[in-house]
Design a protein around this motif. Structure first.
Motif, PDB file in Angstrom:
ATOM      1  N   PRO A 195       4.087   1.344  16.395  1.00  0.00           N
ATOM      2  CA  PRO A 195       3.744   1.647  14.998  1.00  0.00           C
ATOM      3  C   PRO A 195       2.439   2.422  14.906  1.00  0.00           C
ATOM      4  N   ILE A 196       2.231   3.004  13.739  1.00  0.00           N
ATOM      5  CA  ILE A 196       0.944   3.625  13.434  1.00  0.00           C
ATOM      6  C   ILE A 196       0.104   2.569  12.721  1.00  0.00           C
ATOM      7  N   LEU A 197      -1.082   2.294  13.268  1.00  0.00           N
ATOM      8  CA  LEU A 197      -1.985   1.322  12.659  1.00  0.00           C
ATOM      9  C   LEU A 197      -2.954   2.110  11.775  1.00  0.00           C
ATOM     10  N   MET A 198      -2.958   1.795  10.491  1.00  0.00           N
ATOM     11  CA  MET A 198      -3.753   2.612   9.571  1.00  0.00           C
ATOM     12  C   MET A 198      -4.351   1.804   8.436  1.00  0.00           C
ATOM     13  N   SER A 199      -5.289   2.459   7.768  1.00  0.00           N
ATOM     14  CA  SER A 199      -5.806   1.977   6.496  1.00  0.00           C
ATOM     15  C   SER A 199      -5.646   3.123   5.510  1.00  0.00           C
ATOM     16  N   ALA A 200      -4.618   3.045   4.684  1.00  0.00           N
ATOM     17  CA  ALA A 200      -4.364   4.120   3.723  1.00  0.00           C
ATOM     18  C   ALA A 200      -5.524   4.254   2.739  1.00  0.00           C
ATOM     19  N   LYS A 201      -6.135   3.115   2.400  1.00  0.00           N
ATOM     20  CA  LYS A 201      -7.248   3.125   1.455  1.00  0.00           C
ATOM     21  C   LYS A 201      -8.437   3.893   2.019  1.00  0.00           C
ATOM     22  N   GLU A 202      -8.710   3.694   3.322  1.00  0.00           N
ATOM     23  CA  GLU A 202      -9.835   4.373   3.978  1.00  0.00           C
ATOM     24  C   GLU A 202      -9.414   5.687   4.628  1.00  0.00           C
ATOM     25  N   LYS A 203      -8.113   6.026   4.487  1.00  0.00           N
ATOM     26  CA  LYS A 203      -7.534   7.262   5.052  1.00  0.00           C
ATOM     27  C   LYS A 203      -7.645   7.316   6.582  1.00  0.00           C
ATOM     28  N   GLN A 204      -7.556   6.151   7.200  1.00  0.00           N
ATOM     29  CA  GLN A 204      -7.516   6.076   8.656  1.00  0.00           C
ATOM     30  C   GLN A 204      -6.056   6.154   9.113  1.00  0.00           C
ATOM     31  N   GLY A 205      -5.769   7.013  10.090  1.00  0.00           N
ATOM     32  CA  GLY A 205      -4.414   7.116  10.623  1.00  0.00           C
ATOM     33  C   GLY A 205      -3.531   8.099   9.874  1.00  0.00           C
ATOM     34  N   GLY A 222       0.787  -1.232   0.000  1.00  0.00           N
ATOM     35  CA  GLY A 222       0.000   0.000   0.000  1.00  0.00           C
ATOM     36  C   GLY A 222       0.813   1.272   0.000  1.00  0.00           C
ATOM     37  N   LYS A 223       2.058   1.201  -0.490  1.00  0.00           N
ATOM     38  CA  LYS A 223       2.918   2.400  -0.495  1.00  0.00           C
ATOM     39  C   LYS A 223       2.335   3.490  -1.383  1.00  0.00           C
ATOM     40  N   SER A 224       1.913   3.110  -2.586  1.00  0.00           N
ATOM     41  CA  SER A 224       1.352   4.100  -3.517  1.00  0.00           C
ATOM     42  C   SER A 224       0.014   4.624  -3.018  1.00  0.00           C
ATOM     43  N   THR A 225      -0.769   3.738  -2.379  1.00  0.00           N
ATOM     44  CA  THR A 225      -2.050   4.174  -1.801  1.00  0.00           C
ATOM     45  C   THR A 225      -1.806   5.189  -0.694  1.00  0.00           C
ATOM     46  N   LEU A 226      -0.767   4.950   0.115  1.00  0.00           N
ATOM     47  CA  LEU A 226      -0.426   5.878   1.184  1.00  0.00           C
ATOM     48  C   LEU A 226      -0.004   7.229   0.612  1.00  0.00           C
ATOM     49  N   LEU A 227       0.817   7.228  -0.435  1.00  0.00           N
ATOM     50  CA  LEU A 227       1.243   8.481  -1.062  1.00  0.00           C
ATOM     51  C   LEU A 227       0.030   9.253  -1.579  1.00  0.00           C
ATOM     52  N   ASN A 228      -0.891   8.547  -2.236  1.00  0.00           N
ATOM     53  CA  ASN A 228      -2.096   9.197  -2.755  1.00  0.00           C
ATOM     54  C   ASN A 228      -2.954   9.772  -1.629  1.00  0.00           C
ATOM     55  N   ALA A 229      -3.025   9.045  -0.506  1.00  0.00           N
ATOM     56  CA  ALA A 229      -3.822   9.505   0.630  1.00  0.00           C
ATOM     57  C   ALA A 229      -3.197  10.740   1.264  1.00  0.00           C
ATOM     58  N   LEU A 230      -1.878  10.759   1.351  1.00  0.00           N
ATOM     59  CA  LEU A 230      -1.188  11.916   1.922  1.00  0.00           C
ATOM     60  C   LEU A 230      -1.376  13.149   1.042  1.00  0.00           C
ATOM     61  N   LEU A 231      -1.279  12.953  -0.278  1.00  0.00           N
ATOM     62  CA  LEU A 231      -1.379  14.074  -1.212  1.00  0.00           C
ATOM     63  C   LEU A 231      -2.833  14.422  -1.536  1.00  0.00           C
ATOM     64  N   ASN A 232      -3.729  13.490  -1.171  1.00  0.00           N
ATOM     65  CA  ASN A 232      -5.161  13.669  -1.455  1.00  0.00           C
ATOM     66  C   ASN A 232      -5.428  13.767  -2.956  1.00  0.00           C
ATOM     67  N   GLU A 233      -4.664  12.991  -3.724  1.00  0.00           N
ATOM     68  CA  GLU A 233      -4.882  12.917  -5.168  1.00  0.00           C
ATOM     69  C   GLU A 233      -4.280  11.620  -5.688  1.00  0.00           C
ATOM     70  N   GLU A 234      -4.731  11.181  -6.877  1.00  0.00           N
ATOM     71  CA  GLU A 234      -4.232   9.939  -7.465  1.00  0.00           C
ATOM     72  C   GLU A 234      -2.910  10.219  -8.174  1.00  0.00           C
ATOM     73  N   ARG A 235      -1.840  10.331  -7.392  1.00  0.00           N
ATOM     74  CA  ARG A 235      -0.521  10.648  -7.953  1.00  0.00           C
ATOM     75  C   ARG A 235       0.183   9.399  -8.451  1.00  0.00           C
ATOM     76  N   ALA A 236       0.056   8.289  -7.710  1.00  0.00           N
ATOM     77  CA  ALA A 236       0.741   7.041  -8.067  1.00  0.00           C
ATOM     78  C   ALA A 236      -0.280   6.002  -8.534  1.00  0.00           C
ATOM     79  N   ILE A 237       0.126   5.161  -9.478  1.00  0.00           N
ATOM     80  CA  ILE A 237      -0.744   4.093  -9.982  1.00  0.00           C
ATOM     81  C   ILE A 237      -0.886   3.021  -8.914  1.00  0.00           C
ATOM     82  N   VAL A 238      -2.151   2.622  -8.631  1.00  0.00           N
ATOM     83  CA  VAL A 238      -2.418   1.601  -7.615  1.00  0.00           C
ATOM     84  C   VAL A 238      -3.078   0.408  -8.292  1.00  0.00           C
ATOM     85  N   SER A 239      -2.555  -0.798  -8.009  1.00  0.00           N
ATOM     86  CA  SER A 239      -3.186  -2.019  -8.516  1.00  0.00           C
ATOM     87  C   SER A 239      -2.872  -3.165  -7.570  1.00  0.00           C
ATOM     88  N   ASP A 240      -3.543  -4.298  -7.768  1.00  0.00           N
ATOM     89  CA  ASP A 240      -3.293  -5.478  -6.934  1.00  0.00           C
ATOM     90  C   ASP A 240      -2.084  -6.269  -7.422  1.00  0.00           C
TER      91      ASP A 240
END
Length: 466
Positions: A365-375, A233-251
């Protein structure tokens, strides 16, 4: 170093816009402008008061170039200390170039990078550290760097250095006087007061030198590397921090093949986030290059966010904990932030159990859900805690310029030599040498000691028109 010719340049950003500002400075600024400007009131601009604005047209041989506002700043009450004219015209690039070319034909010379500010320095309108702060102010892209540049441009740093230099110069004069009366064996400089002054100077220099660590990261942004295995979830975290789809996210693991960088300002402090390729063993040549770059970015980063998948952490927790300790030992001077991601995929009881186990091992550690923007807010607050912003809140002087830092270190070395000589009963003539060197390095900062090469290096980094 500097010619006496009248210079001209575009003072606003290049390209089309609503308006553009063309700046002229020099002895002939007003007379040259008068040749091409026709006021709607019919007044001669040479007869007008300083700091006045006039509506009129730029005209040459009957051809009207544009309707403009012309501002007059007469010496010495101008930015450069010379006569200055500023023409506010419409922002067409064609109009800009036509007016500048016309002024060149009338006797102006194109300004070099930073030449207006260089003239301000040479004419005593700014000292050298204030002139450098002008460039920092233009380049500032967050509240903190803007605040530091403004404080320095207003002379906060210069005044502090000038006061210390003046007191040291006073004692240096007394020491020199003692040398003139060496045969009489008299002391004009009170050694107790001199020792107190040296201690005070040393304290201030150390504080300024220490502030560079904070100032440098505020000025340039704090590099933060986001690392971990593929698909955590590194790219998802970056997108959540920037609040925009900056990095491509896939499974698909290994989607990020190269590092992706972007900047974010948090409470006035700039952070440069670097989304890196996932760390794993792979035979993919392109992905291997990306992983190599990941380790390079970790070396460059000041903060490392190490991301883990909560589901995998439950299964292989002991292996991951060993990996965390390994990273901490490899990078002892870096701030390592442990983040357990995807906690939305496990139960609350499992989250609590994981948290308790990690805290028992002195890992928080910080327990988070980058996808749900928790933490996300918790992570931002933790990142801010790594920056000592107390000096900013207290409006203390902070050093951001590496040239100033170098001169301060050299000045401190000389002051420490003087202190050692004073405590050792060293003769006045030997102490005088070290005092002169300390004064020299103080003068380097404010520009009382300078040369053409130094000025050329400093002002070459300015933009044209400033």
């Amino acid at each position: 170093m500097i010619s006496q010719e009248t210079i001209v340049a575009l003072a606003s950003p290049s390209g089309a816009g609503a308006i553009a500002v063309i700046r002229i400075s020099g002895k002939e600024a007003i007379s040259i402008a008068e040749q091409v400007f026709q006021s709607v009131s019919g007044k001669s601009i040479s007869q007008q008061k300083t700091h006045t604005i006039h509506l009129g047209h730029i005209v040459d041989e009957g051809k009207v170039y544009d309707q403009v506002l012309l501002s007059i700043f007469k010496n010495p009450h101008s930015y450069t200390g010379e006569d200055v004219i500023e023409i506010s015209c419409h922002g067409s690039t064609f109009i800009q170039q036509q007016i500048i070319q016309l002024l060149l034909r009338k006797g102006c010379k194109m300004a070099q990078a930073g030449e207006f500010t260089l003239r301000a320095f040479l004419n005593g309108k700014l000292d050298l550290s204030q002139a450098e702060a002008v460039a920092d102010l233009i380049a500032s892209d967050n509240e903190a760097s803007h605040q530091i540049a403004m404080q320095q441009m207003r002379g906060g740093f210069s005044n502090e250095i000038a006061k210390l230099r003046a007191e040291l110069l006073n004692f240096a004069s007394l020491i020199e006087l003692e040398l003139d009366f060496a045969e009489e064996d008299v002391e004009f400089a009170d050694r107790t007061q001199f020792k107190e002054l040296l201690n005070r100077i040393e304290f201030v220099l150390k504080r300024l030198i220490d502030s560079f660590a904070v100032g440098n990261v505020i000025k340039n942004g704090i590099p933060v590397a986001i690392v971990g295995e593929p698909n955590v979830g590194k790219s998802t975290l970056l997108n959540a921090l920037l609040n925009e789809e900056r990095a491509i996210v896939s499974d698909i693991a290994g989607t990020t093949r190269d590092t992706i960088e972007d900047e974010l300002v948090i409470n006035g402090i700039g952070f440069r986030f670097i989304d890196t390729a996932g760390i794993r063993d792979t035979k993919d040549v392109v992905e291997s290059i990306g992983i190599k770059k990941t380790f390079e970015k970790i070396e460059q980063a000041q903060v490392v966010i190490y991301l883990f998948d909560s589901l995998k952490f439950q299964v292989s927790g002991s292996e991951y904990i060993a990996e965390i300790e390994k990273v901490k030992n490899k990078y002892p001077l870096k701030s390592i932030v442990i983040v357990i991601n995807k906690v939305d995929l496990i139960s609350q009881d499992e989250v609590s159990s994981m948290s308790q186990k990690l805290e028992a091992l002195n890992l928080k550690p910080i327990l988070m859900s980058a996808k749900e923007k928790q933490g996300i807010d918790e992570l931002k607050n933790l990142l801010l805690s790594f920056v000592n912003t107390g000096a900013l809140r207290n409006n203390e002087t902070i050093i951001t310029n590496s040239r100033h830092y170098d001169s301060l270190i050299k000045a401190l070395e000389e002051i420490q030599k003087v202190s050692f000589g004073l405590n050792s009963g060293l003769s006045s003539d030997l102490m005088a040498i070290d005092i002169k060197q300390a004064l020299y390095y103080f003068g380097e900062i404010t520009g009382e000691v300078t040369n053409d090469e130094l000025l050329g290096n400093i002002f070459a980094n300015f933009c044209i028109g400033k």
